[in-house]
Design an enzyme around this catalytic site. Structure first.
Site, PDB file in Angstrom:
ATOM      1  N   SER A  21       0.856  -1.189   0.000  1.00  0.00           N
ATOM      2  CA  SER A  21       0.000   0.000   0.000  1.00  0.00           C
ATOM      3  C   SER A  21       0.889   1.235   0.000  1.00  0.00           C
ATOM      4  CB  SER A  21      -0.891  -0.010   1.242  1.00  0.00           C
ATOM      5  OG  SER A  21      -1.589   1.210   1.341  1.00  0.00           O
ATOM      6  N   HIS A  71       0.364   4.412   0.879  1.00  0.00           N
ATOM      7  CA  HIS A  71       0.335   5.445   1.926  1.00  0.00           C
ATOM      8  C   HIS A  71       1.078   5.046   3.190  1.00  0.00           C
ATOM      9  CE1 HIS A  71      -3.031   4.167   4.752  1.00  0.00           C
ATOM     10  NE2 HIS A  71      -3.342   3.409   3.731  1.00  0.00           N
ATOM     11  N   CYS A  93      -8.657   2.642  14.169  1.00  0.00           N
ATOM     12  CA  CYS A  93     -10.059   2.258  14.102  1.00  0.00           C
ATOM     13  C   CYS A  93     -10.690   2.963  12.916  1.00  0.00           C
ATOM     14  CB  CYS A  93     -10.742   2.649  15.401  1.00  0.00           C
ATOM     15  SG  CYS A  93      -9.984   4.095  16.128  1.00  0.00           S
ATOM     16  N   THR A 100      -8.864   2.875 -16.689  1.00  0.00           N
ATOM     17  CA  THR A 100      -7.707   3.744 -16.930  1.00  0.00           C
ATOM     18  C   THR A 100      -6.946   3.963 -15.625  1.00  0.00           C
ATOM     19  OG1 THR A 100      -8.921   4.803 -18.715  1.00  0.00           O
ATOM     20  CG2 THR A 100      -7.022   6.008 -17.834  1.00  0.00           C
TER      21      THR A 100
END
Ligand code: PLP
Length: 375
Positions: free
Chosen positions: A197, A199, A322, A235
Site C-alpha cells: 500500500s 500510503h 479504528c 484507466t
C-alpha cells in the site's frame, strides 16, 4: 517537538506515513501528463512512461519483477483480489489466514479459517500443518502477513510458504506494514502474491499493488478493459501511481535509516517501563518491525490514553487504527491470549523518519504524567 505545544508530535506512522515531498512532486508532475496511458500517441506514451517507471520502482522495493505488479486502489483491494481472485475450483476452495491478520484479509471471504498464534503473536506453524493436512485435496490459499500492524511482530512467512507449497496451496502475504521498514524480497519469501500500500511508505492514499508470481491465474479485479495485463480494467490512476513509485524508490533507498528507528523505539520502551508502573510491551520478546511499539498500561483504557495524549499533542493509535473512529478490543491481542485488562489498555506507537529522541522523551513524560493523574 514540545508536548502540549501547538504542533502535534506524530507517532502513528503505521496508520499512515506523512506524504513524502518527492511523492507530492511526482503527483503534481503527473497531473501535467494528462494523456491516457493506453493511447498510442505522444500524450499517451508520456503518461505510460510514468506508470512504467513507477512499476519498476515498486517492483524493486519488493524484490519482484515489473511485469508482476498489478496497481490497485490500495492494500485492501489488492488483498481482496489475492484471496478471491484465484479462480480455480472456487466453490471448493479453503482459505487459511493467521488470526492476527488485518480485517482486509480476515473479512475478504466467507468461511475463512484462522491459524492460531502463540503468546508472542507469532503464527503457529504446527497449527498450519494440521490445518493443511485436514484439507485433503481441496484447493487451498494461505494468507499470512509479514509484519503485524498493531504489535510489529514479524511472521515466519518463508516457513509458512514452504509448508503451503508442500501441500500444494497458494500463498499470499500482506506486506503493507513491512514495506520500507525491513528489506523485502518476494522470491526469498517464496510467496505467490504480495500486497503493498502506497500510503504506508509516504506515498498517496488510494493506491496499492498486488504482486503476482508468473504462474498464478487470477480473475481480474475489474472487467472491461485490458489494463494491467488484463488483471484490472480501468484507466490507470497515473498521478497516484507516480506518487507510489517515487515513495517506493525512496523507501528502498532509506531502508537502513528505517532500521535505525529501533534505537529510538528501544529508548522509548525503556523509559516507559522505568517510569510507568503496570506498563508492559506486547511482543517485546520476538523480532519486530523497528518502528512499532505496543504499550499496555494496566488499568488505563486505550481510548482514554489516546485522547489524553492527543490533548497533550501526541498522535498515537489504540491498537489498530479504528476505521470508524470507534475503538474496540484488539482481535490481535486477544488472539495472543491477552485478556481485556491488557488488550483494552494497549496503545500503538509507530515511529517514522521525522521522530527524534526529544519526541520520545516528551511522549513518555506525557504518558507518565497521565498515568499518575489517572491512578
Ligand atoms: N494491511 C495492513 C497490515 C494494514 O495495516 C492496512 C492499513 O491499515 C491495510 C492492509 C489496508 O491498506 P489500505 O489502507 O491501502 O487499503
Amino acid at each position: 517537538m514540545p508536548a502540549g505545544g501547538s504542533r502535534t508530535c506524530y507517532l502513528d506512522h503505521n496508520a499512515t506515513a506523512p506524504l513524502r515531498r518527492a511523492a507530492a512532486d511526482a503527483m503534481a508532475g503527473a497531473q501535467g501528463e494528462w494523456g491516457n496511458p493506453s493511447s498510442v500517441h505522444g500524450h499517451g506514451r508520456a503518461a505510460r512512461r510514468l506508470v512504467e517507471e513507477a512499476r519498476a520502482e515498486v517492483a524493486a522495493l519488493a524484490g519482484a519483477r515489473a511485469e508482476q505488479i498489478v496497481f490497485t486502489s490500495g492494500g485492501t483491494e489488492a488483498t481482496d483480489r489475492a484471496i478471491r481472485g484465484p479462480g480455480r475450483d472456487r466453490g471448493r476452495a479453503r482459505v487459511l489466514v493467521s488470526a492476527i491478520e488485518h480485517p482486509s484479509v480476515l473479512e475478504a471471504a466467507d468461511g475463512i479459517e484462522t491459524i492460531s498464534v502463540d503468546g508472542d503473536g507469532v503464527v503457529d506453524l504446527d497449527a498450519l500443518s494440521r490445518l493443511l493436512a485436514a484439507g485433503g485435496d481441496r484447493p487451498t490459499l494461505v494468507s499470512v502477513m509479514l509484519a503485524n500492524n498493531e504489535t510489529g511482530v514479524l511472521q515466519p512467512v518463508a516457513g509458512v510458504a514452504a509448508l503451503a507449497r508442500e501441500a500444494g496451496a497458494l500463498i499470499h502475504c500482506d506486506a503493507v506494514q513491512a514495506a520500507g521498514r525491513i528489506a523485502l524480497d518476494m522470491g526469498a519469501l517464496g510467496v505467490d502474491m504480495l500486497t503493498l500500500s502506497a500510503h504506508k511508505i509516504g506515498g498517496p492514499k488510494g493506491v496499492g499493488a498486488l504482486i503476482v508470481a508468473g504462474d498464478v491465474a487470477l480473475d481480474p479485479v475489474l472487467r472491461g478493459g485490458g489494463q494491467e495485463r488484463g488483471r484490472r480494467a480501468g484507466t490507470e490512476n497515473v498521478p497516484g501511481i507516480a506518487g507510489f513509485g517515487a515513495a517506493a524508490e525512496l523507501a528502498a533507498r532509506e531502508i537502513g535509516a528505517a532500521q535505525e528507528l529501533a534505537i529510538l523505539r528501544d529508548a522509548l520502551e525503556e523509559r516507559v517501563l522505568g517510569a510507568i508502573p503496570g506498563s508492559r510491551i506486547v511482543g517485546a520478546g520476538v523480532d519486530r518491525l523497528p518502528n512499532t511499539s505496543c504499550i499496555a498500561v494496566a488499568g488505563l483504557s486505550a481510548e482514554t490514553q489516546v485522547m489524553a495524549l492527543d490533548l497533550a499533542g501526541f498522535a498515537v493509535s489504540a491498537g489498530a487504527a479504528c476505521s470508524s473512529g470507534k475503538v474496540s478490543p484488539s482481535h490481535v491481542l486477544r488472539a495472543m491470549g491477552l485478556g481485556d485488562e491488557i488488550a483494552g489498555c494497549a496503545i500503538r506507537v509507530s515511529l517514522g523518519a521525522g521522530n527524534s529522541r526529544a519526541d520520545i522523551e516528551a511522549f513518555t513524560d506525557a504518558l507518565r504524567d497521565f498515568a499518575a493523574r489517572a491512578a
